[in-house]
Write a protein that holds these residues in place. Structure first.
Motif, mmCIF file in Angstrom:
data_model
loop_
_atom_site.group_PDB
_atom_site.id
_atom_site.type_symbol
_atom_site.label_atom_id
_atom_site.label_comp_id
_atom_site.label_asym_id
_atom_site.label_seq_id
_atom_site.Cartn_x
_atom_site.Cartn_y
_atom_site.Cartn_z
ATOM 1 N N THR A 27 36.328 31.380 47.419
ATOM 2 C CA THR A 27 35.671 31.502 48.721
ATOM 3 C C THR A 27 35.213 32.941 48.964
ATOM 4 O O THR A 27 35.721 33.882 48.367
ATOM 5 C CB THR A 27 36.609 31.036 49.862
ATOM 6 O OG1 THR A 27 35.905 31.114 51.092
ATOM 7 C CG2 THR A 27 37.874 31.865 49.961
ATOM 8 N N HIS A 28 34.206 33.058 49.854
ATOM 9 C CA HIS A 28 33.772 34.374 50.334
ATOM 10 C C HIS A 28 34.440 34.676 51.663
ATOM 11 O O HIS A 28 34.330 35.773 52.184
ATOM 12 C CB HIS A 28 32.260 34.357 50.636
ATOM 13 C CG HIS A 28 31.403 34.481 49.435
ATOM 14 N ND1 HIS A 28 30.424 33.565 49.149
ATOM 15 C CD2 HIS A 28 31.378 35.393 48.449
ATOM 16 C CE1 HIS A 28 29.817 33.934 48.035
ATOM 17 N NE2 HIS A 28 30.385 35.034 47.595
ATOM 18 N N ASP A 29 35.052 33.646 52.231
ATOM 19 C CA ASP A 29 35.510 33.687 53.612
ATOM 20 C C ASP A 29 36.962 34.179 53.660
ATOM 21 O O ASP A 29 37.891 33.474 53.287
ATOM 22 C CB ASP A 29 35.370 32.266 54.174
ATOM 23 C CG ASP A 29 35.709 32.189 55.649
ATOM 24 O OD1 ASP A 29 36.468 33.049 56.132
ATOM 25 O OD2 ASP A 29 35.214 31.255 56.301
ATOM 26 N N HIS A 85 33.133 39.708 45.182
ATOM 27 C CA HIS A 85 31.704 39.824 45.483
ATOM 28 C C HIS A 85 30.908 38.763 44.742
ATOM 29 O O HIS A 85 31.320 38.268 43.693
ATOM 30 C CB HIS A 85 31.185 41.196 45.045
ATOM 31 C CG HIS A 85 31.671 42.316 45.904
ATOM 32 N ND1 HIS A 85 31.277 42.477 47.205
ATOM 33 C CD2 HIS A 85 32.528 43.331 45.651
ATOM 34 C CE1 HIS A 85 31.862 43.545 47.728
ATOM 35 N NE2 HIS A 85 32.640 44.080 46.802
ATOM 36 N N SER A 86 29.716 38.454 45.277
ATOM 37 C CA SER A 86 28.808 37.525 44.623
ATOM 38 C C SER A 86 28.497 38.031 43.212
ATOM 39 O O SER A 86 28.238 39.218 43.021
ATOM 40 C CB SER A 86 27.520 37.442 45.456
ATOM 41 O OG SER A 86 26.633 36.568 44.850
ATOM 42 N N GLY A 87 28.578 37.129 42.246
ATOM 43 C CA GLY A 87 28.234 37.488 40.871
ATOM 44 C C GLY A 87 29.384 38.066 40.061
ATOM 45 O O GLY A 87 29.191 38.465 38.912
ATOM 46 N N CYS A 88 30.595 38.104 40.622
ATOM 47 C CA CYS A 88 31.709 38.712 39.867
ATOM 48 C C CYS A 88 32.313 37.741 38.846
ATOM 49 O O CYS A 88 33.209 38.131 38.099
ATOM 50 C CB CYS A 88 32.781 39.264 40.810
ATOM 51 S SG CYS A 88 33.811 38.004 41.557
ATOM 52 N N GLY A 89 31.847 36.488 38.844
ATOM 53 C CA GLY A 89 32.303 35.562 37.805
ATOM 54 C C GLY A 89 33.261 34.478 38.277
ATOM 55 O O GLY A 89 33.870 33.782 37.468
ATOM 56 N N LYS A 90 33.355 34.280 39.594
ATOM 57 C CA LYS A 90 34.295 33.287 40.137
ATOM 58 C C LYS A 90 33.961 31.868 39.676
ATOM 59 O O LYS A 90 34.833 31.135 39.198
ATOM 60 C CB LYS A 90 34.294 33.336 41.680
ATOM 61 C CG LYS A 90 34.610 34.702 42.255
ATOM 62 C CD LYS A 90 34.581 34.702 43.769
ATOM 63 C CE LYS A 90 33.233 34.423 44.394
ATOM 64 N NZ LYS A 90 32.203 35.450 44.144
ATOM 65 N N SER A 91 32.677 31.482 39.809
ATOM 66 C CA SER A 91 32.286 30.122 39.419
ATOM 67 C C SER A 91 32.430 29.939 37.913
ATOM 68 O O SER A 91 32.858 28.881 37.441
ATOM 69 C CB SER A 91 30.834 29.831 39.830
ATOM 70 O OG SER A 91 30.712 29.879 41.222
ATOM 71 N N SER A 95 30.975 36.151 27.878
ATOM 72 C CA SER A 95 29.682 36.831 28.004
ATOM 73 C C SER A 95 28.579 35.790 27.959
ATOM 74 O O SER A 95 28.740 34.731 27.354
ATOM 75 C CB SER A 95 29.468 37.810 26.842
ATOM 76 O OG SER A 95 30.438 38.827 26.894
ATOM 77 N N PHE A 96 27.463 36.080 28.614
ATOM 78 C CA PHE A 96 26.285 35.221 28.533
ATOM 79 C C PHE A 96 25.151 36.025 27.925
ATOM 80 O O PHE A 96 24.994 37.217 28.213
ATOM 81 C CB PHE A 96 25.845 34.761 29.926
ATOM 82 C CG PHE A 96 26.734 33.727 30.545
ATOM 83 C CD1 PHE A 96 26.797 32.437 30.030
ATOM 84 C CD2 PHE A 96 27.498 34.032 31.661
ATOM 85 C CE1 PHE A 96 27.612 31.476 30.604
ATOM 86 C CE2 PHE A 96 28.311 33.077 32.242
ATOM 87 C CZ PHE A 96 28.369 31.798 31.714
ATOM 88 N N LEU A 97 24.352 35.336 27.109
ATOM 89 C CA LEU A 97 23.165 35.962 26.559
ATOM 90 C C LEU A 97 21.985 35.519 27.421
ATOM 91 O O LEU A 97 21.750 34.322 27.596
ATOM 92 C CB LEU A 97 22.971 35.504 25.105
ATOM 93 C CG LEU A 97 21.968 36.284 24.282
ATOM 94 C CD1 LEU A 97 22.408 37.733 24.132
ATOM 95 C CD2 LEU A 97 21.797 35.632 22.913
#
Ligand SMILES: Nc1ncnc2c1ncn2[C@@H]1O[C@H](COP(=O)(O)OP(=O)(O)OP(=O)(O)O)[C@@H](O)[C@H]1O
Ligand SMILES: [Mg+2]
Length: 256
Positions: free
Chosen positions: A190-192, A39-45, A10-12
Motif C-alpha cells: 500500500t501507499h496509504d 515509493h512508486s517504482g521501488c519494486g513492491k508489485s 533485474s529487467f531488461l
C-alpha cells in the motif's frame, strides 16, 4: 508461511538493465498481516508477483509453507493492482471463477459466492457486468473473488486504492474480522500509511534503485485500532518521518 531469501531481480528494457530488487530477505509468520510500504517504482508489485509465482526471481528463493514457489497455486491468492475481471461475465460469475476447479457442491458454491458478495456489499448487483460498475465496485468484486476462495495466504497489491474512504474503512474492518476468524496470512502492498498502521502487525519499508527493505516497524497495538489515538499517531509520524513528509528536518542516510 512466507520465506523470502535473498531475492534479486533485474529487467531488461530498451537495451538497459534495470536492477529492480536487490537481496530482499524477510519472513511472514502464519496469521500475520505484513505490509510493504515504499515509493512508486521501488519494486513492491514485482516482489509480490515473485512471491505469487507469476514471475521468476533472478537470484534467491521464495518458499510458501516450506515449498519453493515455481508457479501460482490456489493456496495463495493474489489481488492485483488492476482488478482483472472478465468483461463478458457478470458479477456472480466473476466471483465463481475462483471456485471453478473446487470439488464442492453447487449449493456450497452458491453460498460461498453470495457470502463473499454480501461481505463487500454487492449482493444486489450479481447480474451486472463489470462495465456497468464503478471502479470501486469492480475492485470489490475482485476482493469477493479472493475471499470466496478461502485461501491460506492472500497477497494484495493496493487492494483498496480505488475505493472511497467509507468503503475503504468498512472493507479494512471486514478484512480484519475475516483474518481474525480464519487466521489468513496476508502480505499487503500500500501507499496509504494510515491503512498500513491500521492493518499491519509489521511494516517493511522499502527504498528504491534497487528495491531493498531497509526498515521494519512492529505495530504493537491491539486490534481493532483507533485512528485518532495518540499511539496510532505515534506510528504514523514515525513512518512519515522515514519518508520525510512530516515537515521536520530528518535525513536518514539510507534514504536516496
Ligand atoms: N516487465 C517489466 N519490464 C521492465 N521493467 C519493469 C517490468 N516490471 C516492472 N519494471 C520496472 O521495475 C520497477 C519496479 O516496478 P514495480 O511495478 O514493482 O513498482 P511498484 O513499487 O509496485 O510501484 P507502484 O507503487 O507505482 O505500483 C519500475 O521501475 C518498473 O518500470
Ligand atoms: Mg505496484
Amino acid at each position: 508461511m512466507i520465506d523470502v531469501q535473498r531475492v534479486s531481480k533485474s529487467f531488461l528494457s530498451n537495451g538497459m538493465t534495470a536492477h529492480v530488487l536487490d537481496d530482499v530477505t524477510f519472513h511472514v509468520k502464519k496469521g500475520e498481516i505484513v505490509t510493504l510500504l515504499g515509493h512508486s517504482g521501488c519494486g513492491k508489485s514485482t516482489l509480490l508477483n515473485i512471491i505469487g509465482g507469476f514471475i521468476q526471481a533472478d537470484e534467491g528463493v521464495v518458499k510458501l509453507q516450506e515449498n519453493e514457489v515455481e508457479r501460482p497455486t490456489r493456496n495463495c491468492m493474489m489481488l492485483f493492482q488492476q482488478q482483472n475481471l472478465l468483461p463478458w461475465r457478470n458479477v456472480f460469475n466473476n466471483v465463481a471463477l475462483g471456485l471453478e476447479n473446487e470439488s464442492i457442491s453447487k449449493k456450497e458454491k452458491y453460498n460461498r459466492i453470495m457470502d463473499a458478495l454480501t461481505l463487500v456489499g454487492l449482493e444486489q448487483h450479481v447480474q451486472q457486468f463489470p462495465r456497468e460498475l464503478s471502479g470501486g465496485m469492480q475492485q470489490r468484486v475482485a476482493i469477493a473473488r479472493a475471499f470466496a476462495m478461502d485461501p491460506k495466504l492472500i497477497l494484495m497489491d493496493e487492494p483498496f486504492a480505488a475505493l472511497d474512504t467509507f468503503n475503504r474503512y468498512r472493507l479494512q474492518d471486514e478484512l480484519l474480522t475475516i483474518q481474525t476468524r480464519k487466521k489468513t496470512t496476508m502480505l499487503l502492498v500500500t501507499h496509504d500509511i494510515d491503512e498500513a498502521v491500521y492493518l499491519s502487525d509489521r511494516i517493511l519499508i522499502m527504498r528504491s534503485n534497487p528495491g531493498k527493505i531497509y526498515k521494519e516497524i512492529t505495530i504493537s497495538l491491539s486490534k481493532p485500532r483507533d485512528r485518532s489515538h495518540a499511539d496510532f499517531q505515534y506510528y504514523r509520524k514515525q513512518i512519515l518521518d522515514e519518508f520525510q513528509f512530516s515537515g521536520q528536518k530528518y535525513e536518514p542516510e539510507y534514504l536516496i
